[in-house]
Design a protein around this motif. Structure first.
Motif, mmCIF file in Angstrom:
data_model
loop_
_atom_site.group_PDB
_atom_site.id
_atom_site.type_symbol
_atom_site.label_atom_id
_atom_site.label_comp_id
_atom_site.label_asym_id
_atom_site.label_seq_id
_atom_site.Cartn_x
_atom_site.Cartn_y
_atom_site.Cartn_z
ATOM 1 N N PRO A 76 0.158 -8.238 13.483
ATOM 2 C CA PRO A 76 1.233 -7.960 14.437
ATOM 3 C C PRO A 76 2.600 -8.137 13.788
ATOM 4 N N PRO A 77 3.659 -7.701 14.488
ATOM 5 C CA PRO A 77 5.003 -7.702 13.881
ATOM 6 C C PRO A 77 5.434 -9.046 13.298
ATOM 7 N N GLU A 78 5.056 -10.152 13.962
ATOM 8 C CA GLU A 78 5.509 -11.468 13.459
ATOM 9 C C GLU A 78 4.827 -11.866 12.151
ATOM 10 N N LEU A 79 3.743 -11.181 11.783
ATOM 11 C CA LEU A 79 3.051 -11.473 10.527
ATOM 12 C C LEU A 79 3.242 -10.378 9.481
ATOM 13 N N ALA A 80 3.753 -9.238 9.895
ATOM 14 C CA ALA A 80 3.873 -8.079 8.997
ATOM 15 C C ALA A 80 4.691 -8.434 7.761
ATOM 16 N N GLY A 81 4.201 -7.961 6.597
ATOM 17 C CA GLY A 81 4.908 -8.156 5.336
ATOM 18 C C GLY A 81 4.515 -9.415 4.601
ATOM 19 N N ARG A 82 3.750 -10.306 5.242
ATOM 20 C CA ARG A 82 3.286 -11.522 4.575
ATOM 21 C C ARG A 82 1.831 -11.335 4.159
ATOM 22 N N TRP A 83 1.379 -12.165 3.260
ATOM 23 C CA TRP A 83 0.077 -11.996 2.626
ATOM 24 C C TRP A 83 -0.934 -13.011 3.142
ATOM 25 N N VAL A 113 -0.899 -16.179 -8.393
ATOM 26 C CA VAL A 113 -1.234 -16.480 -7.003
ATOM 27 C C VAL A 113 0.005 -16.720 -6.148
ATOM 28 N N TRP A 114 1.018 -17.347 -6.685
ATOM 29 C CA TRP A 114 2.205 -17.675 -5.875
ATOM 30 C C TRP A 114 3.284 -16.608 -5.981
ATOM 31 N N ASP A 115 2.947 -15.442 -6.530
ATOM 32 C CA ASP A 115 3.922 -14.338 -6.617
ATOM 33 C C ASP A 115 4.077 -13.596 -5.298
ATOM 34 N N VAL A 116 3.209 -13.867 -4.319
ATOM 35 C CA VAL A 116 3.310 -13.197 -3.022
ATOM 36 C C VAL A 116 3.673 -14.228 -1.954
ATOM 37 N N ASP A 117 4.206 -13.753 -0.837
ATOM 38 C CA ASP A 117 4.638 -14.596 0.276
ATOM 39 C C ASP A 117 3.471 -14.777 1.246
ATOM 40 N N TRP A 118 2.641 -15.799 0.999
ATOM 41 C CA TRP A 118 1.465 -16.069 1.831
ATOM 42 C C TRP A 118 1.899 -16.501 3.221
ATOM 43 N N LEU A 119 1.091 -16.159 4.220
ATOM 44 C CA LEU A 119 1.289 -16.702 5.565
ATOM 45 C C LEU A 119 1.235 -18.224 5.472
#
Length: 138
Positions: free
Chosen positions: A26-33, A109-115
């Motif tokens: 959903p929108p509040e999670l979009a763009g995070r990994w 592993v930490w190169d992405v913006d995890w939830l």
């Protein structure tokens, strides 16, 4: 007290890399990994749910390997359990809830913006990381 709803996450490991999936909804999670996965349905074991979710979300056949020690609270009433998994057949594609997939080495592993709720789980996966054979290798 009611039992929490179990959400399974898959730490798909292939050739020393971990699969990360970027949320599109959903929108509040979009763009995070996140680690791909989803809710365990009535009558399913967590392992069965993991296999089903990876088929639905990524179009692959996967096999649960081992449960990652720990459990992580999600929103109230939900808890995340994570299994390492290996690909058996198929190439992962973002079919549902995701718009991008990325294979990450231990160093990336930490190169992405995890939830937020996946960060502790990813830390546990990284601590327990055992390289699995590359998909297609005998």
């Amino acid at each position: 007290m009611t039992q929490p709803i179990v959400v399974v996450g898959a730490a798909v490991l292939d050739g020393g890399r971990l699969l990360a999936a970027r949320r599109s909804a959903p929108p509040e999670l979009a763009g995070r990994w996140e680690l791909p996965g989803g809710k365990v349905e009535r009558g399913e074991t967590p392992e069965q749910a993991l296999v089903r979710e990876l088929r639905e979300e990524l179009g692959v056949t996967a096999e649960p390997v081992a449960r990652v020690p720990g459990e992580w609270p999600l929103k109230p009433g939900y808890v995340l359990y994570v299994w390492t998994a290996r690909l058996v057949a198929g190439t992962p594609e973002p079919l549902q809830d995701h718009d991008e997939l990325r294979w990450l080495t231990r160093e990336q592993v930490w190169d992405v913006d995890w939830l937020d709720q996946d960060v502790a789980a990813v830390e546990a996966v990284r601590a327990a990381w055992q390289p699995l054979p590359h998909h297609g290798a005998s």
